[in-house]
Design a protein around this motif. Structure first.
Motif, PDB file in Angstrom:
ATOM      1  N   UNK A   1       0.869  -1.214  -0.243  1.00 45.48           N
ATOM      2  CA  UNK A   1      -0.118   0.121  -0.076  1.00 45.48           C
ATOM      3  C   UNK A   1       0.950   1.408  -0.104  1.00 45.48           C
ATOM      4  N   UNK A   2       1.782   1.177   0.755  1.00 40.42           N
ATOM      5  CA  UNK A   2       2.889   2.504   0.983  1.00 40.42           C
ATOM      6  C   UNK A   2       3.579   2.543  -0.537  1.00 40.42           C
ATOM      7  N   UNK A   3       3.955   1.457  -1.131  1.00 36.12           N
ATOM      8  CA  UNK A   3       4.677   1.532  -2.447  1.00 36.12           C
ATOM      9  C   UNK A   3       3.742   2.369  -3.662  1.00 36.12           C
ATOM     10  N   UNK A   4       2.442   1.780  -3.228  1.00 33.97           N
ATOM     11  CA  UNK A   4       1.247   2.380  -4.396  1.00 33.97           C
ATOM     12  C   UNK A   4       0.981   3.831  -4.165  1.00 33.97           C
TER      13      UNK A   4
ATOM     14  N   UNK B   1       5.863   5.815  -5.087  1.00 33.80           N
ATOM     15  CA  UNK B   1       6.539   4.763  -5.976  1.00 33.80           C
ATOM     16  C   UNK B   1       7.763   4.966  -5.609  1.00 33.80           C
ATOM     17  N   UNK B   2       8.384   5.908  -5.005  1.00 33.62           N
ATOM     18  CA  UNK B   2       9.688   6.178  -4.770  1.00 33.62           C
ATOM     19  C   UNK B   2      10.059   5.766  -3.279  1.00 33.62           C
ATOM     20  N   UNK B   3       9.049   4.931  -2.687  1.00 33.31           N
ATOM     21  CA  UNK B   3       9.410   4.423  -1.319  1.00 33.31           C
ATOM     22  C   UNK B   3      10.501   3.408  -1.354  1.00 33.31           C
ATOM     23  N   UNK B   4      11.639   3.740  -1.284  1.00 35.45           N
ATOM     24  CA  UNK B   4      12.628   2.589  -1.204  1.00 35.45           C
ATOM     25  C   UNK B   4      12.630   1.584  -0.209  1.00 35.45           C
ATOM     26  N   UNK B   5      12.212   2.041   0.936  1.00 39.07           N
ATOM     27  CA  UNK B   5      12.223   1.094   2.362  1.00 39.07           C
ATOM     28  C   UNK B   5      11.093   0.010   2.045  1.00 39.07           C
TER      29      UNK B   5
ATOM     30  N   UNK C   1      10.272 -16.781  -2.391  1.00 35.86           N
ATOM     31  CA  UNK C   1       9.548 -16.289  -3.445  1.00 35.86           C
ATOM     32  C   UNK C   1      10.461 -15.502  -4.407  1.00 35.86           C
ATOM     33  N   UNK C   2      11.300 -16.056  -5.237  1.00 34.74           N
ATOM     34  CA  UNK C   2      12.587 -15.441  -5.660  1.00 34.74           C
ATOM     35  C   UNK C   2      12.387 -14.521  -6.773  1.00 34.74           C
ATOM     36  N   UNK C   3      11.050 -14.636  -7.651  1.00 37.35           N
ATOM     37  CA  UNK C   3      10.727 -13.745  -8.774  1.00 37.35           C
ATOM     38  C   UNK C   3      10.341 -12.316  -7.839  1.00 37.35           C
ATOM     39  N   UNK C   4       9.598 -12.478  -6.919  1.00 38.15           N
ATOM     40  CA  UNK C   4       9.152 -11.082  -6.286  1.00 38.15           C
ATOM     41  C   UNK C   4      10.326 -10.770  -5.795  1.00 38.15           C
ATOM     42  N   UNK C   5      11.313 -11.296  -5.240  1.00 39.68           N
ATOM     43  CA  UNK C   5      12.629 -10.819  -4.184  1.00 39.68           C
ATOM     44  C   UNK C   5      13.160 -10.183  -5.131  1.00 39.68           C
ATOM     45  N   UNK C   6      13.668 -10.676  -6.352  1.00 37.91           N
ATOM     46  CA  UNK C   6      14.349 -10.010  -7.447  1.00 37.91           C
ATOM     47  C   UNK C   6      13.808  -8.648  -8.003  1.00 37.91           C
ATOM     48  N   UNK C   7      12.492  -8.697  -8.214  1.00 35.57           N
ATOM     49  CA  UNK C   7      11.796  -7.652  -8.997  1.00 35.57           C
ATOM     50  C   UNK C   7      11.954  -6.280  -7.671  1.00 35.57           C
ATOM     51  N   UNK C   8      11.551  -6.642  -6.480  1.00 34.91           N
ATOM     52  CA  UNK C   8      11.381  -5.545  -5.484  1.00 34.91           C
ATOM     53  C   UNK C   8      12.754  -5.209  -4.977  1.00 34.91           C
ATOM     54  N   UNK C   9      13.713  -6.058  -4.806  1.00 32.02           N
ATOM     55  CA  UNK C   9      14.961  -5.500  -4.382  1.00 32.02           C
ATOM     56  C   UNK C   9      15.919  -4.841  -5.524  1.00 32.02           C
ATOM     57  N   UNK C  10      15.719  -5.429  -6.759  1.00 29.75           N
ATOM     58  CA  UNK C  10      16.344  -4.454  -7.783  1.00 29.75           C
ATOM     59  C   UNK C  10      15.686  -2.824  -7.770  1.00 29.75           C
ATOM     60  N   UNK C  11      14.235  -3.028  -7.551  1.00 29.88           N
ATOM     61  CA  UNK C  11      13.641  -1.745  -7.272  1.00 29.88           C
ATOM     62  C   UNK C  11      14.428  -0.721  -6.243  1.00 29.88           C
TER      63      UNK C  11
ATOM     64  N   UNK D   1      17.293  -1.166  -4.733  1.00 30.23           N
ATOM     65  CA  UNK D   1      18.669  -0.474  -4.968  1.00 30.23           C
ATOM     66  C   UNK D   1      18.645   0.411  -6.205  1.00 30.23           C
ATOM     67  N   UNK D   2      17.714   0.344  -6.947  1.00 27.22           N
ATOM     68  CA  UNK D   2      17.577   1.545  -7.905  1.00 27.22           C
ATOM     69  C   UNK D   2      17.316   2.861  -7.267  1.00 27.22           C
ATOM     70  N   UNK D   3      16.375   2.876  -6.395  1.00 30.60           N
ATOM     71  CA  UNK D   3      15.911   4.001  -5.653  1.00 30.60           C
ATOM     72  C   UNK D   3      17.069   4.640  -4.781  1.00 30.60           C
ATOM     73  N   UNK D   4      17.640   3.639  -4.101  1.00 28.57           N
ATOM     74  CA  UNK D   4      18.654   3.839  -3.178  1.00 28.57           C
ATOM     75  C   UNK D   4      19.942   3.114  -3.307  1.00 28.57           C
ATOM     76  N   UNK D   5      20.707   3.451  -4.193  1.00 28.86           N
ATOM     77  CA  UNK D   5      22.049   2.542  -4.789  1.00 28.86           C
ATOM     78  C   UNK D   5      22.795   2.455  -3.467  1.00 28.86           C
ATOM     79  N   UNK D   6      23.084   2.992  -2.448  1.00 23.24           N
ATOM     80  CA  UNK D   6      23.829   2.852  -1.280  1.00 23.24           C
ATOM     81  C   UNK D   6      23.026   1.756  -0.216  1.00 23.24           C
ATOM     82  N   UNK D   7      21.994   1.211  -0.492  1.00 22.77           N
ATOM     83  CA  UNK D   7      21.295   0.614   0.412  1.00 22.77           C
ATOM     84  C   UNK D   7      22.193  -0.850   0.825  1.00 22.77           C
TER      85      UNK D   7
END
Length: 348
Positions: free
Chosen positions: A68-71, A74-78, A92-102, A104-110
């Motif tokens: 809900x927060x991300x909706x 959209x730039x809520x990296x946390x 659930x690797x597909x979801x993990x990959x999708x959202x973790x990539x998002x 680190x794109x929003x916060x590259x030093x995370x």
């Protein structure tokens, strides 16, 4: 403390506090098909805050809150990072990959999400894809362990963790103290005593056994355990044989650290931990003093669940945090239970 914890700058207590998880090691590790595990959380919380729900172990409700927060933003990296992390905990690797990539794109030093993203690929045996994220994190934090693993994973050729042998094998424990131990062979050497340790990751060997097995040093870092400082060496074993099952092309490590003797004075030549465990449906059977490995297939998982049902065993969720923290839900006296659960005579 495991040697890799210091490289991450976290001891066990700090890590568990950060993730909000209470460590509890289960007897069986069927880390296959755990997507719905968060719905089984025993603790309840009246809070709507997804961070609090996450700390309470209510991962399904926490994920809903983060979504809900991300909706809303959209730039809520946390929020993106937490959705990805919850997905990774449940494999659930597909979801993990999708959202973790998002994230680190929003916060590259995370740093934390960079590690989780790398681990997402490692758990799927997609080791080369973990390399850029480990290297980026290593360069960001100065972690020699991340850089050593990046070099190891980019060196491996062919499919890692190739399982050969029957559908299952049972290996008797030689003893349970100070840790369960049994015989394991590396690269066809005479079987030696290894301890099972959920605080360990891949197979870790003594310097003597590594030399005997002809292991080549691919990378190295610094490690520590029980007040000792030592060099960690990383390489690839052609074969790790446990009972009738063999794993080929397996990453391993070794060091010159002193290991405690077993009660009879026998020396253990290595440890083996959760990275090896999660490549199988693994049971640490203390009651029968045996270690059971089953190939990780849907058919074997169904048989395992049927066996648990016949024995009227309890089925608990099991989440693997980082690479060697198996976690579940539990309580101590009344701590960790809702008022409704405290009123039930068998809630404990």
């Amino acid at each position: 403390m495991h040697q890799e914890d210091t490289a991450l700058g976290l001891d066990r207590r700090q890590f568990l506090q950060r993730t909000g998880l209470a460590a509890g090691v289960g007897a069986a590790l069927p880390l296959l098909g755990m997507a719905g595990a968060g719905a089984m959380a025993a603790a309840s919380s009246s809070a709507d805050d997804p961070d609090q729900l996450f700390k309470d172990g209510q991962f399904k409700r926490a994920e809903q809150g983060y979504r809900r927060r991300l909706k809303e933003s959209a730039d809520n990296a946390h929020a993106a990072a937490q959705i990805g992390y919850i997905a990774l905990l449940s494999n659930r690797f597909a979801d993990a990959e999708k959202f973790l990539k998002r994230a680190v794109a929003l916060k590259p030093d995370d740093e934390f999400s960079l590690y989780q993203l790398a681990d997402c690929y490692v758990r799927q045996d997609r080791l080369p894809e973990a390399v850029p994220w480990l290297r980026k994190r290593g360069e960001l934090t100065g972690s020699p362990t991340d850089l050593a693993h990046a070099k190891l994973y980019e060196t491996i050729r062919g499919t890692p963790w190739q399982v050969h042998g029957p559908q299952r094998t049972r290996i008797p424990f030689l003893g349970l103290e100070p840790l369960p131990h049994m015989m394991i062979s590396i690269n066809g050497t005479q079987p030696r005593i290894f301890q099972l340790d959920t605080g360990a990751t891949t197979a870790g060997l003594s310097m003597q056994l590594a030399k005997e097995a002809g292991l080549e040093v691919i990378s190295e870092s610094r490690g520590s355990a029980d007040g000792q400082q030592f060099t960690m060496y990383y390489g690839i074993a052609k074969s790790v044989r446990i009972g009738d099952l063999e794993v080929r092309n397996a990453p391993v490590h070794w060091n010159e650290a002193d290991r405690p003797d077993l009660p009879d004075g026998t020396e253990a030549h290595g440890t083996i931990g959760t990275v090896h465990f999660y490549h199988f449906l693994t049971t640490m059977d203390y009651g029968h003093q045996q270690f059971v490995l089953r190939r990780k297939t849907e058919a074997n998982l169904r048989r395992f669940r049927a066996e648990v049902a016949r024995l009227k065993g309890d089925v608990l969720p099991l989440w693997l945090a980082k690479d060697h923290f198996p976690c579940t839900l539990g309580s101590l006296n009344d701590f960790g239970l809702s008022s409704k659960e405290r009123a039930r005579p068998h809630a404990r």
